[in-house]
Write an enzyme that holds these catalytic residues in place. Structure first.
Site, short mmCIF file in Angstrom:
data_model
loop_
_atom_site.label_atom_id
_atom_site.label_comp_id
_atom_site.label_asym_id
_atom_site.label_seq_id
_atom_site.Cartn_x
_atom_site.Cartn_y
_atom_site.Cartn_z
N LYS A 120 4.46 -10.78 2.95
CA LYS A 120 4.83 -9.50 3.57
C LYS A 120 4.66 -9.55 5.09
O LYS A 120 4.15 -8.61 5.70
CB LYS A 120 4.01 -8.35 2.97
CG LYS A 120 4.30 -8.08 1.50
CD LYS A 120 3.67 -6.80 1.03
CE LYS A 120 4.07 -6.48 -0.40
NZ LYS A 120 3.48 -5.23 -0.90
N HIS A 184 -4.22 -5.62 -7.49
CA HIS A 184 -4.26 -5.22 -6.08
C HIS A 184 -5.55 -4.47 -5.74
O HIS A 184 -5.91 -4.35 -4.58
CB HIS A 184 -3.05 -4.35 -5.73
CG HIS A 184 -2.68 -4.43 -4.28
ND1 HIS A 184 -2.13 -5.56 -3.71
CD2 HIS A 184 -2.79 -3.52 -3.28
CE1 HIS A 184 -1.90 -5.34 -2.42
NE2 HIS A 184 -2.30 -4.12 -2.13
N ARG A 187 -7.88 -6.67 -3.72
CA ARG A 187 -7.62 -6.72 -2.28
C ARG A 187 -8.22 -5.48 -1.59
O ARG A 187 -8.86 -5.58 -0.54
CB ARG A 187 -6.12 -6.81 -2.02
CG ARG A 187 -5.74 -6.79 -0.53
CD ARG A 187 -4.26 -7.11 -0.38
NE ARG A 187 -3.77 -6.83 0.97
CZ ARG A 187 -3.88 -7.68 1.99
NH1 ARG A 187 -4.47 -8.84 1.83
NH2 ARG A 187 -3.39 -7.35 3.17
#
Length: 232
Positions: A120, A184, A187
């Site tokens: 990203k 996620h 993270r």
């Protein structure tokens, strides 16, 4: 002189109420293009109406929950691999795609370093590998007899897929009796851990590979350590 009407003019009909209704096929659940509705206009939501995701729910794990998840991962079918995968995703704030894309040559055991290629449009960076993670990595390498380049592989000797990572983390969370955990969250847990330790915004931004600090600021904004001592 009056304009002579063409035959087609007599065939044109004004819009009726029936023409503005939804087709019967769509009413029964089959997606089709809808006919235009008279006298109505599209109303778009204002961007300010969207609620910040971190105000809707807690989407990270505490240190205690991370420890429970890691212990539960050890008891899975591929416990050595799964424990290291979850630990690495938490310690380095890895997205799923970043984790499954890691290569063995990006791990420097001699100097305890990991090269993290961010996706990203993130910034690639070298991270230190802490002692417990280094031992877990050596333990995992001890189970490998192949020469494949990927760090994390399946029993069919292929790189792990997103679906398999989602599944193994969900199973570990279930064994640990935690609420549902998605990858996620690891993270996010990394970001909140660093913020609660009092590290500044720029360090967290660089560690997680954010180019724009607006993606990092919510960790320092929500971190509970900011409010310690308010009632002393």
């Amino acid at each position: 002189m009056a304009r002579r009407r063409r035959p087609a003019d007599f065939l044109q009909k004004p819009h009726s109420v029936k023409s503005a209704m939804l087709p019967s096929q769509e009413i029964h659940g089959i997606p089709m293009a809808t006919a235009p509705t008279l006298g109505r206009r599209n109303v778009k939501k204002c961007p300010g109406d969207r609620t910040d995701a971190h105000e809707r729910r807690k989407d990270f794990l505490s240190e205690t929950e991370i420890a429970a998840l890691l212990d539960a991962a050890k008891n899975g079918r591929h416990g050595v691999r799964d424990h290291l995968l979850i630990l690495a995703m938490f310690r380095h704030g890895l997205r799923v795609s970043e984790a499954i894309g890691l290569r063995r040559d990006e791990v420097d055991l001699d100097h305890a370093r990991l090269w993290v290629r961010r996706l990203k449009n993130g910034l690639a960076v070298e991270h230190p590998i802490a002692g417990d993670e280094l031992r877990a990595t050596k333990r995992y390498f001890g189970t490998r007899t192949d020469a494949l380049p990927w760090l994390f592989i399946s029993e069919r000797e292929q790189p792990l897929t997103r679906q398999s990572v989602n599944y193994l983390i969900a199973m570990a969370a279930e064994r640990a009796e935690l609420a549902p955990v998605h990858p996620h969250m690891l993270r996010h847990s990394c970001g909140f851990y660093l913020a609660n330790r009092g590290y500044d915004l720029r360090l967290i931004q660089d560690y997680l590979g954010h180019r724009d600090p607006k993606h990092t600021v919510h960790y320092t904004r929500v971190a509970g350590s900011r409010f310690e001592g308010l009632w002393r």
